[in-house]
Motif scaffolding. Structure first.
Motif, PDB file in Angstrom:
ATOM      1  N   ALA A 140      50.479  42.048  23.752  1.00 37.67           N
ATOM      2  CA  ALA A 140      49.964  42.336  23.368  1.00 37.67           C
ATOM      3  C   ALA A 140      50.423  42.467  22.002  1.00 37.67           C
ATOM      4  CB  ALA A 140      48.824  42.904  23.136  1.00 37.67           C
ATOM      5  N   PRO A 141      50.755  42.390  20.789  1.00 40.22           N
ATOM      6  CA  PRO A 141      52.343  42.249  19.571  1.00 40.22           C
ATOM      7  C   PRO A 141      52.574  44.141  19.795  1.00 40.22           C
ATOM      8  CG  PRO A 141      50.889  40.642  18.896  1.00 40.22           C
ATOM      9  CD  PRO A 141      50.120  41.279  19.979  1.00 40.22           C
ATOM     10  N   GLY A 142      53.681  44.425  19.904  1.00 43.81           N
ATOM     11  CA  GLY A 142      54.194  45.864  19.765  1.00 43.81           C
ATOM     12  C   GLY A 142      54.449  46.043  21.435  1.00 43.81           C
ATOM     13  N   SER A 143      53.034  45.813  22.319  1.00 45.01           N
ATOM     14  CA  SER A 143      52.960  46.718  23.261  1.00 45.01           C
ATOM     15  C   SER A 143      53.979  45.683  24.886  1.00 45.01           C
ATOM     16  CB  SER A 143      51.805  46.849  23.859  1.00 45.01           C
ATOM     17  OG  SER A 143      50.474  46.441  22.769  1.00 45.01           O
ATOM     18  N   GLU A 144      54.042  46.963  26.021  1.00 44.16           N
ATOM     19  CA  GLU A 144      54.476  46.164  27.558  1.00 44.16           C
ATOM     20  C   GLU A 144      53.667  44.602  27.368  1.00 44.16           C
ATOM     21  OE1 GLU A 144      57.599  49.146  27.601  1.00 44.16           O
ATOM     22  OE2 GLU A 144      57.237  48.497  29.579  1.00 44.16           O
ATOM     23  N   ARG A 145      54.124  44.159  28.549  1.00 43.32           N
ATOM     24  CA  ARG A 145      53.864  43.069  29.383  1.00 43.32           C
ATOM     25  C   ARG A 145      53.317  43.965  30.312  1.00 43.32           C
ATOM     26  NH1 ARG A 145      56.643  37.738  30.515  1.00 43.32           N
ATOM     27  NH2 ARG A 145      57.183  38.140  27.915  1.00 43.32           N
ATOM     28  N   ASP A 146      51.740  44.208  30.584  1.00 41.84           N
ATOM     29  CA  ASP A 146      50.834  44.816  31.324  1.00 41.84           C
ATOM     30  C   ASP A 146      49.709  43.561  32.226  1.00 41.84           C
ATOM     31  OD1 ASP A 146      49.194  46.256  28.751  1.00 41.84           O
ATOM     32  OD2 ASP A 146      50.873  46.788  29.404  1.00 41.84           O
ATOM     33  N   PHE A 147      50.079  44.322  33.500  1.00 39.16           N
ATOM     34  CA  PHE A 147      49.466  43.499  34.235  1.00 39.16           C
ATOM     35  C   PHE A 147      47.330  43.306  34.163  1.00 39.16           C
ATOM     36  CE2 PHE A 147      48.172  42.349  38.706  1.00 39.16           C
ATOM     37  CZ  PHE A 147      47.105  42.657  39.214  1.00 39.16           C
ATOM     38  N   VAL A 148      47.695  41.274  35.028  1.00 38.00           N
ATOM     39  CA  VAL A 148      45.751  41.666  34.616  1.00 38.00           C
ATOM     40  C   VAL A 148      45.275  41.222  35.617  1.00 38.00           C
ATOM     41  CG1 VAL A 148      44.531  40.063  33.903  1.00 38.00           C
ATOM     42  CG2 VAL A 148      46.158  40.161  31.824  1.00 38.00           C
ATOM     43  N   ALA A 149      45.854  40.550  36.841  1.00 35.97           N
ATOM     44  CA  ALA A 149      45.198  40.049  38.448  1.00 35.97           C
ATOM     45  C   ALA A 149      46.594  39.348  38.894  1.00 35.97           C
ATOM     46  CB  ALA A 149      44.450  39.182  37.720  1.00 35.97           C
ATOM     47  N   ALA A 150      45.607  39.474  39.781  1.00 36.93           N
ATOM     48  CA  ALA A 150      47.301  38.690  41.077  1.00 36.93           C
ATOM     49  C   ALA A 150      46.048  38.581  42.209  1.00 36.93           C
ATOM     50  CB  ALA A 150      47.948  40.310  41.634  1.00 36.93           C
ATOM     51  N   ILE A 151      46.466  37.580  43.352  1.00 35.86           N
ATOM     52  CA  ILE A 151      45.729  37.072  44.503  1.00 35.86           C
ATOM     53  C   ILE A 151      47.460  36.941  45.428  1.00 35.86           C
ATOM     54  CG2 ILE A 151      46.651  34.861  42.865  1.00 35.86           C
ATOM     55  CD1 ILE A 151      43.518  34.161  44.813  1.00 35.86           C
ATOM     56  N   SER A 152      47.413  37.346  46.728  1.00 36.33           N
ATOM     57  CA  SER A 152      48.013  36.610  47.571  1.00 36.33           C
ATOM     58  C   SER A 152      48.343  35.003  48.018  1.00 36.33           C
ATOM     59  CB  SER A 152      47.744  37.148  49.140  1.00 36.33           C
ATOM     60  OG  SER A 152      46.443  36.784  49.517  1.00 36.33           O
ATOM     61  N   TRP A 153      48.709  34.740  49.040  1.00 37.01           N
ATOM     62  CA  TRP A 153      48.909  33.053  49.155  1.00 37.01           C
ATOM     63  C   TRP A 153      48.811  33.237  50.405  1.00 37.01           C
ATOM     64  CZ3 TRP A 153      51.696  31.238  53.287  1.00 37.01           C
ATOM     65  CH2 TRP A 153      53.135  31.819  53.466  1.00 37.01           C
ATOM     66  N   ILE A 154      48.283  34.240  51.366  1.00 33.67           N
ATOM     67  CA  ILE A 154      47.221  33.600  52.525  1.00 33.67           C
ATOM     68  C   ILE A 154      46.118  34.764  52.122  1.00 33.67           C
ATOM     69  CG2 ILE A 154      47.380  35.165  55.010  1.00 33.67           C
ATOM     70  CD1 ILE A 154      48.387  31.912  54.560  1.00 33.67           C
ATOM     71  N   GLY A 155      44.884  33.957  52.187  1.00 31.03           N
ATOM     72  CA  GLY A 155      43.982  35.437  52.787  1.00 31.03           C
ATOM     73  C   GLY A 155      43.637  35.230  51.379  1.00 31.03           C
ATOM     74  N   GLY A 156      43.557  34.751  50.062  1.00 29.64           N
ATOM     75  CA  GLY A 156      43.109  35.048  48.733  1.00 29.64           C
ATOM     76  C   GLY A 156      43.280  36.555  48.263  1.00 29.64           C
ATOM     77  N   ASN A 157      43.732  37.229  48.567  1.00 32.09           N
ATOM     78  CA  ASN A 157      43.821  38.208  48.769  1.00 32.09           C
ATOM     79  C   ASN A 157      43.988  38.688  46.798  1.00 32.09           C
ATOM     80  OD1 ASN A 157      43.328  40.333  50.729  1.00 32.09           O
ATOM     81  ND2 ASN A 157      44.577  39.533  51.547  1.00 32.09           N
ATOM     82  N   THR A 158      42.837  39.614  46.406  1.00 32.12           N
ATOM     83  CA  THR A 158      42.929  39.377  44.776  1.00 32.12           C
ATOM     84  C   THR A 158      42.856  40.881  44.542  1.00 32.12           C
ATOM     85  OG1 THR A 158      40.859  39.429  44.032  1.00 32.12           O
ATOM     86  CG2 THR A 158      41.496  37.064  44.573  1.00 32.12           C
ATOM     87  N   TYR A 196      50.367  38.725  52.375  1.00 33.50           N
ATOM     88  CA  TYR A 196      48.809  38.790  52.470  1.00 33.50           C
ATOM     89  C   TYR A 196      48.587  40.118  51.187  1.00 33.50           C
ATOM     90  CZ  TYR A 196      48.192  37.434  57.331  1.00 33.50           C
ATOM     91  OH  TYR A 196      48.406  36.816  58.465  1.00 33.50           O
ATOM     92  N   SER A 197      49.769  39.811  50.265  1.00 35.39           N
ATOM     93  CA  SER A 197      49.288  40.594  49.289  1.00 35.39           C
ATOM     94  C   SER A 197      49.900  40.369  48.424  1.00 35.39           C
ATOM     95  CB  SER A 197      49.837  42.213  49.520  1.00 35.39           C
ATOM     96  OG  SER A 197      51.159  41.773  49.880  1.00 35.39           O
ATOM     97  N   ALA A 198      49.763  40.576  46.625  1.00 35.99           N
ATOM     98  CA  ALA A 198      50.810  40.032  45.393  1.00 35.99           C
ATOM     99  C   ALA A 198      51.184  41.350  44.628  1.00 35.99           C
ATOM    100  CB  ALA A 198      49.735  39.398  45.310  1.00 35.99           C
TER     101      ALA A 198
END
Length: 129
Positions: free
Chosen positions: A40-58, A107-109
């Motif tokens: 957001a304007p004036g803010s840091e870049r924040d984590f929202v979501a992630a997914i691994s490439w094996i196992g689809g761990n979210t 297995y992780s992200a």
């Protein structure tokens, strides 16, 4: 390296939904962990979501758990972010990110922005009250 292009952003009323897409180039997309971040304007870049490439761990930020869902289609070289029950505080530029995850890390992200080395140009999401 992989090239990333986000789409699907726009203006939506509070309580509405959007689905962001991130299309990736490159034949090894399936070996990349993928993440979504927002700024957001004036803010840091924040984590929202992630997914691994094996196992689809979210993984999800607490602020979006139960409302957002990340998924990937390796056959289409695309990762998605389904956003439901949107709130005005979700307004931000949303960025897609990718990082190779070899070996046991497949297995992780990661959830920290500095662990990703490929970024898209971002797509604006605006939620009106």
């Amino acid at each position: 390296q992989v090239q990333l292009v986000e789409s699907g952003g726009g203006l939506v009323q509070a309580g509405g939904s959007l689905r962001l897409s991130c299309a990736a180039s490159g034949r090894t997309f399936s070996r990349y962990a993928m993440g979504w971040f927002r700024q957001a304007p004036g803010s840091e870049r924040d984590f929202v979501a992630a997914i691994s490439w094996i196992g689809g761990n979210t993984y999800y930020a607490d602020s979006v758990k139960g409302r957002f869902s990340i998924s990937r289609d390796n056959a289409k070289n695309t990762v998605y972010l389904q956003m439901n029950s949107l709130k005005p505080e979700d307004t931000a530029v949303y960025y897609c990110a990718a990082v190779l995850r070899p070996g046991d890390r497949r297995y992780s992200a990661p959830i920290r922005a500095n662990e990703y080395d490929n970024w898209g140009q971002g797509t604006q999401v605006t939620v009106s009250s």
